[in-house]
Enzyme design. Structure first.
Site, mmCIF file in Angstrom:
data_model
loop_
_atom_site.group_PDB
_atom_site.id
_atom_site.type_symbol
_atom_site.label_atom_id
_atom_site.label_comp_id
_atom_site.label_asym_id
_atom_site.label_seq_id
_atom_site.Cartn_x
_atom_site.Cartn_y
_atom_site.Cartn_z
ATOM 1 N N ARG A 1 -20.206 5.070 -24.955
ATOM 2 C CA ARG A 1 -20.120 4.953 -26.136
ATOM 3 C C ARG A 1 -19.915 6.185 -26.933
ATOM 4 O O ARG A 1 -19.289 6.306 -28.050
ATOM 5 C CB ARG A 1 -21.277 4.037 -26.619
ATOM 6 C CG ARG A 1 -21.330 2.603 -26.138
ATOM 7 C CD ARG A 1 -22.191 1.708 -26.550
ATOM 8 N NE ARG A 1 -22.111 0.480 -26.086
ATOM 9 C CZ ARG A 1 -23.204 -0.340 -26.157
ATOM 10 N NH1 ARG A 1 -24.371 -0.256 -26.482
ATOM 11 N NH2 ARG A 1 -22.766 -1.737 -26.031
ATOM 12 N N LYS B 1 -21.740 -20.674 -18.539
ATOM 13 C CA LYS B 1 -22.076 -21.648 -19.335
ATOM 14 C C LYS B 1 -20.909 -22.188 -20.474
ATOM 15 O O LYS B 1 -20.423 -21.364 -20.930
ATOM 16 C CB LYS B 1 -23.041 -21.253 -19.986
ATOM 17 C CG LYS B 1 -24.383 -21.203 -19.215
ATOM 18 C CD LYS B 1 -25.642 -21.185 -20.377
ATOM 19 C CE LYS B 1 -26.999 -21.342 -19.508
ATOM 20 N NZ LYS B 1 -28.150 -20.829 -20.338
ATOM 21 N N GLY C 1 -20.442 -8.919 -28.217
ATOM 22 C CA GLY C 1 -20.702 -9.768 -29.253
ATOM 23 C C GLY C 1 -19.544 -10.125 -30.322
ATOM 24 O O GLY C 1 -19.186 -10.881 -30.814
ATOM 25 N N GLY D 1 -18.544 -8.746 -21.791
ATOM 26 C CA GLY D 1 -19.548 -8.472 -20.598
ATOM 27 C C GLY D 1 -18.917 -8.438 -19.315
ATOM 28 O O GLY D 1 -18.345 -7.513 -18.862
HETATM 29 P P1 AMP Z 1 -21.160 -15.444 -18.607
HETATM 30 O O1 AMP Z 1 -22.371 -14.555 -18.968
HETATM 31 O O2 AMP Z 1 -21.286 -16.860 -19.056
HETATM 32 O O3 AMP Z 1 -19.762 -14.933 -18.999
HETATM 33 O O4 AMP Z 1 -21.232 -15.659 -17.143
HETATM 34 C C1 AMP Z 1 -20.948 -14.510 -16.120
HETATM 35 C C2 AMP Z 1 -21.793 -15.190 -14.992
HETATM 36 O O5 AMP Z 1 -21.339 -16.187 -14.475
HETATM 37 C C3 AMP Z 1 -21.745 -13.996 -13.803
HETATM 38 O O6 AMP Z 1 -23.017 -13.243 -13.424
HETATM 39 C C4 AMP Z 1 -21.408 -14.898 -12.733
HETATM 40 O O7 AMP Z 1 -22.124 -14.585 -11.471
HETATM 41 C C5 AMP Z 1 -21.824 -16.188 -13.292
HETATM 42 N N1 AMP Z 1 -20.924 -17.403 -12.334
HETATM 43 C C6 AMP Z 1 -19.649 -17.475 -12.396
HETATM 44 N N2 AMP Z 1 -19.406 -18.622 -11.658
HETATM 45 C C7 AMP Z 1 -20.245 -18.984 -11.218
HETATM 46 C C8 AMP Z 1 -20.500 -20.127 -10.215
HETATM 47 N N3 AMP Z 1 -19.732 -20.783 -9.802
HETATM 48 N N4 AMP Z 1 -21.780 -20.515 -10.080
HETATM 49 C C9 AMP Z 1 -22.886 -19.603 -10.596
HETATM 50 N N5 AMP Z 1 -22.782 -18.701 -11.504
HETATM 51 C C10 AMP Z 1 -21.510 -18.446 -11.702
#
Ligand code: AMP
Length: 417
Positions: A34, A218, A397, A374
């Site tokens: 940064r 999610k 964000g 991220g």
């Molecule tokens: P997010 O912070 O919502 O962008 O999610 C990123 C995280 O989702 C990463 O740490 C991945 O390991 C996790 N992830 C992606 N696909 C899967 C899956 N099929 N099952 C569990 N975790 C997952």
């Protein structure tokens, strides 16, 4: 609109809001990306014969001062990178004399802006404060925030915002301060400008077809983005853990894969909305499943809607990889947010790598690709693809809010929208 490239800083003092909220271990900076990212802006001002008042936040201090979050800890490194001895103002709201004494080519770093609650404009309340006390404190902080902002603005002749990471916050130094400078004396720094242009290329000046790849864990954290994208994209690839909520909503068997049962209805609504908008929604057709959540679990490939009980989908399968790659390679604008699987485990990173490589191929072919938020940034880093995509956002964000279609206060304060 004024631009940093056009502006001649000779003899001027510039208040530059940067994001020096670097990760620290004790007093050691563990990643100085940064700081390096703001150097082109700071160096241009100094090279023009201007002086800089550098302002940043660090962490989430709750008092003033708070030695755990002092920016004095990064002062030697900032001096080293900038190539000048940077002075330090130990109180950001009492730095008028230090700022006035700055000579052309000199730099001053202000202490952590967030030592003052006025920076964020949120009152620090004692536990158990009554509703009345809360209301009073809220009113008082808004008033004292005006004074704080005016004080910061008084140090300089012009204002430069180079902190995209906080552009989604209407804080004193990120947005409110801009009102104290006229149009010709406020501008984005180089980093911020690149971020703004990248978002614009994706969200408004879009070359088609436009494909967004939304992955990660999610659905609930990405609903607003998906909804906004459904009125913008030609293709929406839904992947990662969150795709199983869609698969289940469509009647599939997903075993123990990640699922948000309270979002099944919503998944169906999003599928309908995609249809109504003429958006091609691309879901995985096969999965690499595991009998446990770890890298060395037993695995097999199955259709996405036939995951047996006791097994869970941790990445996409080869058929899905081929489908995704084909859609991506035919695109002219690409946005990638979120991995296709648990890419942190080597054995479940293949899908994310394939997507990254398809994006790189499309980019080579003339597409504009923006990677942000991220984990997708971690992905392109892991697969060595940083230089093969058009832009990797540092925004986190702020980027996500921009692709939700929100107006970012830090951008609006300078550009007007
Ligand atoms: P997010 O912070 O919502 O962008 O999610 C990123 C995280 O989702 C990463 O740490 C991945 O390991 C996790 N992830 C992606 N696909 C899967 C899956 N099929 N099952 C569990 N975790 C997952």
């Amino acid at each position: 609109m004024q631009t940093i490239e056009k502006f001649n800083f000779a003899g001027k003092k510039a208040f530059v809001r940067v994001d020096f909220n670097v990760p620290m271990n004790e007093a050691i900076i563990t990643d100085d990306t940064r700081i390096r990212a703001a150097l082109p802006t700071l160096k241009k001002i100094l090279a023009d014969g201007g002086s800089v008042i550098i302002a940043s936040h660090m962490g989430r201090p709750k008092k003033n001062p708070d030695s755990k979050y002092t920016l004095q800890a990064i002062l030697p490194h900032v001096s080293k990178l900038l190539g000048v001895e940077v002075k330090f103002a130990a109180d950001c709201a009492d730095a008028a004399a230090a700022a006035a004494a700055l000579q052309p080519g000199e730099a001053l770093l202000l202490e952590n802006l967030r030592f003052y609650a006025e920076e964020e404009g949120k009152a620090r309340l004692a536990d158990g404060a009554s509703d009345e006390e809360k209301a009073e404190a809220k009113k008082a902080i808004k008033e004292s925030q005006k004074t704080f902002t005016a004080t910061l603005a008084s140090y300089a002749d012009c204002y430069v915002n180079d902190a995209f990471g906080t552009a989604h916050r209407a804080h004193a130094s990120t947005a409110l301060i801009a009102k104290h400078f006229d149009e010709s004396n406020k501008m984005f720094g180089y980093l911020m400008e690149k971020e703004v242009i990248a978002v614009q290329k994706v969200m408004t000046d879009t070359a088609r077809p436009f494909t967004a790849i939304m992955g990660g864990s999610k659905v609930s954290s990405k609903i607003d983005i998906i909804e906004n994208l459904l009125s913008k994209v030609d293709n929406l690839i839904i992947t990662g853990g969150m795709s199983f909520t869609f698969v289940k909503a469509l009647g599939g068997q997903i075993g123990n894969s990640l699922c948000e049962d309270d979002k099944l209805e919503l998944a169906l609504e999003l599928i309908d909305k995609a249809k109504a908008n003429g958006v091609k929604l691309v879901l995985p057709v096969d999965a690499k499943i595991a009998d446990a959540f770890n890298n060395d679990a037993n695995t097999q490939f199955v259709p996405d809607n036939e995951v047996p009980e006791g097994w869970l989908g941790l990445d996409i399968g080869p058929k899905t990889e081929a489908i995704f790659a084909e859609v991506i390679k035919a695109s002219k604008t690409i946005l990638w947010n979120g991995p296709t699987g648990v890419f942190e485990f080597e054995n479940f990173s293949h899908g994310s790598r394939t997507v990254g490589e398809a994006i790189a191929a499309a980019t080579k072919n003339g597409a504009f690709s923006l990677v942000g938020g991220g984990d997708s940034v971690a992905c392109v880093n892991k697969f060595g693809l940083v230089d093969s995509v058009s832009y990797v956002s540092t925004g986190g964000g702020a980027l996500l809010e921009a692709i939700e279609g929100r107006v970012l206060p830090g951008i609006e304060a300078i550009r007007g929208f």
